[in-house]
Scaffold this motif. Sequence first.
Motif, PDB file in Angstrom:
ATOM      1  N   VAL A   1       0.848  -1.206   0.000  1.00 39.55           N
ATOM      2  CA  VAL A   1       0.000   0.000   0.000  1.00 39.55           C
ATOM      3  C   VAL A   1       0.880   1.252   0.000  1.00 39.55           C
ATOM      4  O   VAL A   1       0.631   2.212  -0.739  1.00 39.55           O
ATOM      5  N   TYR A   2       1.936   1.219   0.803  1.00 38.65           N
ATOM      6  CA  TYR A   2       2.787   2.413   0.919  1.00 38.65           C
ATOM      7  C   TYR A   2       3.475   2.737  -0.409  1.00 38.65           C
ATOM      8  O   TYR A   2       3.416   3.864  -0.885  1.00 38.65           O
ATOM      9  N   PHE A   3       4.103   1.710  -1.007  1.00 40.13           N
ATOM     10  CA  PHE A   3       4.887   2.018  -2.207  1.00 40.13           C
ATOM     11  C   PHE A   3       4.020   2.168  -3.457  1.00 40.13           C
ATOM     12  O   PHE A   3       4.331   2.968  -4.315  1.00 40.13           O
TER      13      PHE A   3
ATOM     14  N   GLY B   1       0.327   2.658  -3.453  1.00 44.16           N
ATOM     15  CA  GLY B   1      -0.710   3.685  -3.247  1.00 44.16           C
ATOM     16  C   GLY B   1      -0.115   5.044  -2.918  1.00 44.16           C
ATOM     17  O   GLY B   1      -0.220   6.002  -3.700  1.00 44.16           O
ATOM     18  N   VAL B   2       0.553   5.118  -1.798  1.00 45.13           N
ATOM     19  CA  VAL B   2       1.089   6.407  -1.338  1.00 45.13           C
ATOM     20  C   VAL B   2       2.205   6.879  -2.280  1.00 45.13           C
ATOM     21  O   VAL B   2       2.240   8.030  -2.707  1.00 45.13           O
ATOM     22  N   GLY B   3       3.114   5.939  -2.632  1.00 46.81           N
ATOM     23  CA  GLY B   3       4.279   6.306  -3.435  1.00 46.81           C
ATOM     24  C   GLY B   3       3.901   6.871  -4.783  1.00 46.81           C
ATOM     25  O   GLY B   3       4.332   7.961  -5.155  1.00 46.81           O
TER      26      GLY B   3
ATOM     27  N   THR C   1       1.021   8.028  -5.898  1.00 46.64           N
ATOM     28  CA  THR C   1       0.267   9.292  -5.780  1.00 46.64           C
ATOM     29  C   THR C   1       1.225  10.445  -5.481  1.00 46.64           C
ATOM     30  O   THR C   1       1.135  11.530  -6.069  1.00 46.64           O
ATOM     31  N   SER C   2       2.141  10.172  -4.570  1.00 46.46           N
ATOM     32  CA  SER C   2       3.078  11.219  -4.167  1.00 46.46           C
ATOM     33  C   SER C   2       3.958  11.649  -5.339  1.00 46.46           C
ATOM     34  O   SER C   2       4.146  12.845  -5.591  1.00 46.46           O
ATOM     35  N   ILE C   3       4.467  10.665  -6.091  1.00 45.78           N
ATOM     36  CA  ILE C   3       5.368  10.991  -7.207  1.00 45.78           C
ATOM     37  C   ILE C   3       4.618  11.765  -8.295  1.00 45.78           C
ATOM     38  O   ILE C   3       5.079  12.798  -8.774  1.00 45.78           O
TER      39      ILE C   3
ATOM     40  N   HIS D   1       2.200  11.489   4.888  1.00 45.97           N
ATOM     41  CA  HIS D   1       2.928  10.417   4.193  1.00 45.97           C
ATOM     42  C   HIS D   1       3.095  10.747   2.712  1.00 45.97           C
ATOM     43  O   HIS D   1       4.147  10.493   2.130  1.00 45.97           O
ATOM     44  N   LEU D   2       2.048  11.315   2.113  1.00 48.96           N
ATOM     45  CA  LEU D   2       2.155  11.688   0.696  1.00 48.96           C
ATOM     46  C   LEU D   2       3.231  12.751   0.505  1.00 48.96           C
ATOM     47  O   LEU D   2       3.996  12.725  -0.454  1.00 48.96           O
ATOM     48  N   GLN D   3       3.295  13.676   1.427  1.00 50.98           N
ATOM     49  CA  GLN D   3       4.287  14.751   1.344  1.00 50.98           C
ATOM     50  C   GLN D   3       5.701  14.209   1.560  1.00 50.98           C
ATOM     51  O   GLN D   3       6.648  14.675   0.925  1.00 50.98           O
TER      52      GLN D   3
ATOM     53  N   PHE E   1       6.891  10.964   1.357  1.00 50.13           N
ATOM     54  CA  PHE E   1       7.309   9.700   0.730  1.00 50.13           C
ATOM     55  C   PHE E   1       8.713   9.832   0.154  1.00 50.13           C
ATOM     56  O   PHE E   1       9.007  10.819  -0.518  1.00 50.13           O
TER      57      PHE E   1
ATOM     58  N   TYR F   1       8.216   5.792   5.578  1.00 52.48           N
ATOM     59  CA  TYR F   1       7.888   4.355   5.498  1.00 52.48           C
ATOM     60  C   TYR F   1       7.789   3.711   6.886  1.00 52.48           C
ATOM     61  O   TYR F   1       6.827   3.019   7.213  1.00 52.48           O
TER      62      TYR F   1
ATOM     63  N   PHE G   1       4.764   4.811   8.808  1.00 51.86           N
ATOM     64  CA  PHE G   1       3.565   4.271   8.159  1.00 51.86           C
ATOM     65  C   PHE G   1       3.290   2.855   8.667  1.00 51.86           C
ATOM     66  O   PHE G   1       2.174   2.525   9.060  1.00 51.86           O
TER      67      PHE G   1
END
Lengths: 82, 585
Positions: free
Chosen positions: A33-35, A37-39, A41-43, B80-82, B84, B88, B91
């Motif tokens: 999810v982190y890499f 979903g979050v990753g 979206t963030s990039i 977390h979005l900011q 990344f 990690y 999270f």
Amino acid sequence: MSLKDFLEGFKKGQVFFGESIAFLINTVLLTIVYFVGVGLTSIIAKIFGKGFIDMKTDPQTGSYWKELNLDKKPIQYYYRQF
Amino acid sequence: MYILGVSCFYHDSSASLIKDGIVVAAAQEERFSRKKHDISFPIKAIDYCLKSQNIKIDQIDYIAFYEKPVLKFERVLYQHLQSFPKSYKTFLQYLPSWTNEKLRIVKIIRKKTKYKGDVLFVDHHMAHASSFLISPYKKAAILTVDGVGEWTTTAYGVGENRSIKLLKEIHFPHSLGLLYSTITAYLGFSVNNSEYKVMGLSAYGNMDRKTNQYYNRLKEIIDIKEDGSFRFNMDYFVYHYLDKMPSKKLCDLLEGKIRKPDEELTQRHKDIAAAVQLITEEAVTKILNHLHKSTKCDNLVISGGVGLNSVYNGKILRNTHFKGVWLQPDPGDGGTSLSAAMYVYNTILGKERKYILKDVYLGPEFSNKEIQEFLDKNGIKYNKFKDKKSLVKHTAQLIFKNNVVGWFQGRMEWGPRALGARSILSNPCNKDMKEILNLKVKHREKFRPFAPVVCIEDANKYFDCNKPIPEAADFMLMVYPIKEQYHKKIPAVTHVDGSGRLQTVRGDQNKLYYNLIKEFGRLSGIPVLINTSFNIRGEPIVCSPHDAYKCMMGTGIDYLVIGDFLIKRENNTKDIWDSEKTAKD
């Protein structure tokens, strides 16, 4: 070792096993999810210059106060968690 | 109509119960669970609230929750979005607590309490601001300052009668509360626990803005505008993506690594503590002057964890144009269960305000019968006072003779301070009493002061207070200078800068406590006592007779005055143990 001791030990072992599996699955799932979903979206957001939090100071601005204007709302508002 | 307020899952869980707009019970979960700053769902505090009124959960009309969890989760997700991929670790560490409990609060309430009624969610800073509703003011300016709520870290507005309007806010990550916590962590103390130690330490540092180099360095990374609004250079902080607070860059700026807890405190550490205190005072003073100008209100209500900065609170009326200031006894998150419940009653439901919080005695109490049963059951040797007059006389004499006395009387206090219901009392006139208390009971860092308690009408004789003395002094939330001629007469409560974090007591709040202070005054010539919290180091303040007796026997408290009973530690040697072997920070 009595049967009671054996059952207690077995129960503790089951709990430990369950927690270890849960930890492992949580870690794997949350990593995905982190890499993903979050990753991603963030990039993508960063490519388009979108920030999620106001991080910067601005020496030119006269004030950092944001408008809030929060007062009593209809009661339905308070049933929501957002 | 009953409304139950609940706050939990961040720090200092608590529950409060109001009946027809009057607060009838309130307590923090830690007092029952015996876990300091307990964050878990406050089921024991809720049970106490219900039992105190002899009601069942289905008689509760509404439960008020102290924040909007989904909004808070949105902020966490944005962090977390900011950040990344730097976030990690946090999270993985914290997301399960969101999915397992924080976002499932309604289910948890229903499962743990069997409650089937309505749950209302009050925005976090509105919950803080609702302290106004239990203040003595019909109209007041309101300032809320804490670490962070959903998004807000600082907000201001106006309260009038039953309505509150919050006008402006500052968003995370820019937060005076988190700045103070960052420096607390940097100085080797525990966050969300030991900020008051930094406040006490600041008096040993250089409080001169011109010559304190750390103040000037911190000023470079914090942009404070004339209206008090502020933002930080976030390169110096990592709390928005890690579970620690100062960055490497901040360590370089402050010329040293994060202090280890057992490392000696140097003058540099003291100057850094002074620097963060100076910055906080400067920012809040500017906000308050702006707030006064914007609202034209003469009275002020402050809430949020920064409201526990009693050193600054004592300066507010001197540094700003406000004429009155009020804080509830627990301005931090623990207090929001109470104020959120009041917001539901007065503002959302539109019911008349009819309650002013005048004392803190909202917790559990134990009758003489219950206490005697406990003593007899456990074979504890004790004497019984024949009446309250002899209790007061004898206890005052014990204190005058330099004994350390545990004082357990009536309902437990609401909020973080021991205020004469679960207190340790001793003689402030003895210059060695600070060392005696530290040696016998408290085992505190040497730089930390002990607090004085004085009857309201005597306060201005010994302390340089505002006139009239704000009610917040009743809750030990104001630090004032001790008049110079008394520094040597009450040395055990005079801090290095000549100040004292006094508690004022009114006769109608706690008659027994009030009479005890007066009686001590008749013996010593000075009606002031040392009042410190009744607890083992690292544990919450005692709640029950069992906690109190255990604390006395594990520490060096000489006597315990509990209800109408007197227990001498030396008479019960079979129960003596050493609390320091298990004590934590």
